[in-house]
Design an enzyme around this catalytic site. Structure first.
Site, PDB file in Angstrom:
ATOM      1  CE1 TYR A 259      -4.148   1.532  -0.241  1.00 51.67           C
ATOM      2  CE2 TYR A 259      -3.725   2.689   1.766  1.00 51.67           C
ATOM      3  CZ  TYR A 259      -4.397   2.313   0.599  1.00 51.67           C
ATOM      4  OH  TYR A 259      -5.568   2.998   0.294  1.00 51.67           O
TER       5      TYR A 259
ATOM      6  CE  LYS B  22      -7.259   6.235   0.283  1.00 52.12           C
ATOM      7  NZ  LYS B  22      -8.148   6.779  -0.319  1.00 52.12           N
TER       8      LYS B  22
HETATM    9  O1  0WD Z   1     -10.145  -1.685  -2.340  1.00 52.07           O
HETATM   10  C1  0WD Z   1     -10.517  -0.732  -2.586  1.00 52.07           C
HETATM   11  N1  0WD Z   1     -10.877  -0.529  -3.931  1.00 52.07           N
HETATM   12  C2  0WD Z   1     -10.578   0.226  -1.759  1.00 52.07           C
HETATM   13  C3  0WD Z   1     -10.662   1.667  -2.158  1.00 52.07           C
HETATM   14  C4  0WD Z   1     -10.646   0.137  -0.153  1.00 52.07           C
HETATM   15  C5  0WD Z   1     -10.716   1.330   0.384  1.00 52.07           C
HETATM   16  C6  0WD Z   1     -10.855   2.724   0.015  1.00 52.07           C
HETATM   17  N2  0WD Z   1     -10.749   2.786  -1.247  1.00 52.07           N
HETATM   18  C7  0WD Z   1     -10.815   4.127  -1.869  1.00 52.07           C
HETATM   19  C8  0WD Z   1      -9.579   4.548  -2.883  1.00 52.07           C
HETATM   20  O2  0WD Z   1      -8.597   4.643  -2.399  1.00 52.07           O
HETATM   21  C9  0WD Z   1     -10.146   5.845  -3.346  1.00 52.07           C
HETATM   22  O3  0WD Z   1     -10.123   7.031  -2.510  1.00 52.07           O
HETATM   23  O4  0WD Z   1     -11.933   4.440  -2.429  1.00 52.07           O
HETATM   24  C10 0WD Z   1     -11.786   5.312  -3.524  1.00 52.07           C
HETATM   25  C11 0WD Z   1     -12.271   4.955  -4.918  1.00 52.07           C
HETATM   26  O5  0WD Z   1     -11.337   4.009  -5.337  1.00 52.07           O
HETATM   27  P1  0WD Z   1     -11.872   2.662  -6.145  1.00 52.07           P
HETATM   28  O6  0WD Z   1     -13.492   2.627  -6.583  1.00 52.07           O
HETATM   29  O7  0WD Z   1     -11.216   1.711  -5.688  1.00 52.07           O
HETATM   30  O8  0WD Z   1     -10.884   2.862  -7.648  1.00 52.07           O
HETATM   31  P2  0WD Z   1     -11.358   3.311  -9.352  1.00 52.07           P
HETATM   32  O9  0WD Z   1     -12.487   2.702  -9.606  1.00 52.07           O
HETATM   33  O10 0WD Z   1     -10.024   3.127  -9.788  1.00 52.07           O
HETATM   34  O11 0WD Z   1     -11.566   5.149  -8.885  1.00 52.07           O
HETATM   35  C12 0WD Z   1     -10.699   5.870  -8.421  1.00 52.07           C
HETATM   36  C13 0WD Z   1     -10.986   6.985  -9.393  1.00 52.07           C
HETATM   37  C14 0WD Z   1      -9.907   6.841 -10.673  1.00 52.07           C
HETATM   38  O12 0WD Z   1      -9.972   5.918 -11.153  1.00 52.07           O
HETATM   39  P3  0WD Z   1      -8.475   5.453 -12.087  1.00 52.07           P
HETATM   40  O13 0WD Z   1      -8.571   4.121 -11.716  1.00 52.07           O
HETATM   41  O14 0WD Z   1      -8.730   5.955 -13.407  1.00 52.07           O
HETATM   42  O15 0WD Z   1      -7.202   6.037 -11.518  1.00 52.07           O
HETATM   43  O16 0WD Z   1     -10.309   8.025  -8.812  1.00 52.07           O
HETATM   44  C15 0WD Z   1     -10.327   8.945  -9.976  1.00 52.07           C
HETATM   45  C16 0WD Z   1     -10.201   8.233 -10.936  1.00 52.07           C
HETATM   46  O17 0WD Z   1     -11.600   8.235 -11.855  1.00 52.07           O
HETATM   47  N3  0WD Z   1      -9.335   9.927  -9.971  1.00 52.07           N
HETATM   48  C17 0WD Z   1      -9.347  11.219 -10.170  1.00 52.07           C
HETATM   49  N4  0WD Z   1     -10.487  12.046 -10.183  1.00 52.07           N
HETATM   50  C18 0WD Z   1     -10.260  13.364 -10.442  1.00 52.07           C
HETATM   51  N5  0WD Z   1      -9.148  14.096 -10.681  1.00 52.07           N
HETATM   52  C19 0WD Z   1      -8.162  11.803 -10.301  1.00 52.07           C
HETATM   53  C20 0WD Z   1      -8.086  13.238 -10.417  1.00 52.07           C
HETATM   54  N6  0WD Z   1      -6.950  13.822 -10.590  1.00 52.07           N
HETATM   55  N7  0WD Z   1      -7.228  10.787 -10.020  1.00 52.07           N
HETATM   56  C21 0WD Z   1      -7.863   9.645  -9.897  1.00 52.07           C
END
Ligand code: 0WD
Length: 259
Positions: free
Chosen positions: A156, A163
């Site tokens: 991580y 975080k």
């Molecule tokens: O296990 C997990 N998936 C967990 C996720 C466990 C606990 C927390 N999280 C958190 C993540 O750290 C994040 O803060 O949940 C949040 C959402 O994450 P997610 O749903 O797991 O991931 P994803 O579907 O990839 O969405 C995150 C998105 C980005 O996706 P990509 O994969 O293209 O980087 O965050 C957005 C983007 O759409 N993102 C941004 N949006 C606006 N401006 C930017 C940015 N600069 N960078 C990333």
């Protein structure tokens, strides 16, 4: 009629239908909220627009939180159609892939640290600052965090300190906005296979171990995170602010496990 009927929500962070933000948008819509979705960059525009149609979103707008002008433009656009925001969901995280590979000190650099904190932590406060004039008297701001903020989790890496910063941001925001009635909370989700998660080295075995260790003996779903966000966004959670709510099948309470 759901318990969010009459509320308007901005949901950021939909990158695919596996995104946690997708589960949240779905749950908010089910409870009757009007949705404003954002997408990061032209590449995601059509996909998020399609999701928006499916979820009955009112509008889909661009937002790259690395750009101040995007943040400003988002709330200018929102203000043209709505006079107030009731729910703001920050579901954004980013770390350079090389920072999520290998050991912590081997992978860390000034640049990786700076961008990870900027996109994953500061951006929540930046969005709240820009949204502030439009926040309703009972508005609820929600961000997504992970247990890696407080425990060293293999792979991580720099996301852990980011975080921790995000959770601290959340508490300072809750203290700052509380007197005007606005609540700010974080959901600490158990691991879920999404695009962002697949960048973490060893994520698959993390998923398996989490399910084995958690009291409920399974992992959580986007729907479960979404339902918690719907609750936190609603007046049912009117007494809760500044909290990290764990939606992780109980994983965080465990010390040793018996097999
Ligand atoms: O296990 C997990 N998936 C967990 C996720 C466990 C606990 C927390 N999280 C958190 C993540 O750290 C994040 O803060 O949940 C949040 C959402 O994450 P997610 O749903 O797991 O991931 P994803 O579907 O990839 O969405 C995150 C998105 C980005 O996706 P990509 O994969 O293209 O980087 O965050 C957005 C983007 O759409 N993102 C941004 N949006 C606006 N401006 C930017 C940015 N600069 N960078 C990333």
């Amino acid at each position: 009629m759901g318990f969010l009927t009459g509320k308007t929500a901005i949901v950021t962070g939909i990158a695919s239908d596996r995104s946690i933000a997708y589960g949240i948008a779905n749950a908010l819509a089910e409870q009757g909220a009007s949705l404003i979705l954002t997408y990061q960059g032209d590449k995601l525009r059509d996909r998020v627009a399609k999701f928006g149609e499916k979820l009955g979103a009112e509008v889909v707008l661009p937002l790259d939180v690395a750009r101040d002008e995007d943040i400003e433009a988002l709330f200018d656009s929102v203000a043209q159609h709505w006079s107030r925001i009731d729910i703001l969901v920050h579901a954004i995280g980013f770390a350079p892939r090389e920072a999520l590979t290998g050991g912590y000190l081997d992978s860390i650099s000034r640049e990786a640290s700076s961008i990870t904190h900027d996109i994953s932590a500061y951006s929540f406060a930046a969005l709240a600052k820009a949204a502030r004039p439009m926040l309703s008297e009972t508005a609820s701001l929600i961000t997504m965090t992970y247990l890696g903020s407080e425990r060293a989790m293999p792979g991580y890496n720099i996301m852990g300190p980011a975080k921790a910063s995000l959770e601290s941001n959340m508490r300072f925001m809750a203290a700052d906005l509380g007197p005007s009635g606005v609540r700010v909370n974080a959901i600490s989700a158990g691991p879920i296979k999404t695009l962002a998660a697949s960048g973490i080295q060893g994520f698959r075995s993390l998923l398996a171990r989490a399910a084995e260790t958690a009291p409920l003996k399974r992992n959580v779903t986007q729907t479960e995170i979404g339902n918690t966000a719907a609750f936190l966004g609603s007046d049912l959670a009117s007494g809760i602010t500044g909290e990290v709510i764990y939606v992780d099948a109980g994983y965080n309470i465990m010390g040793a496990t018996s097999n």
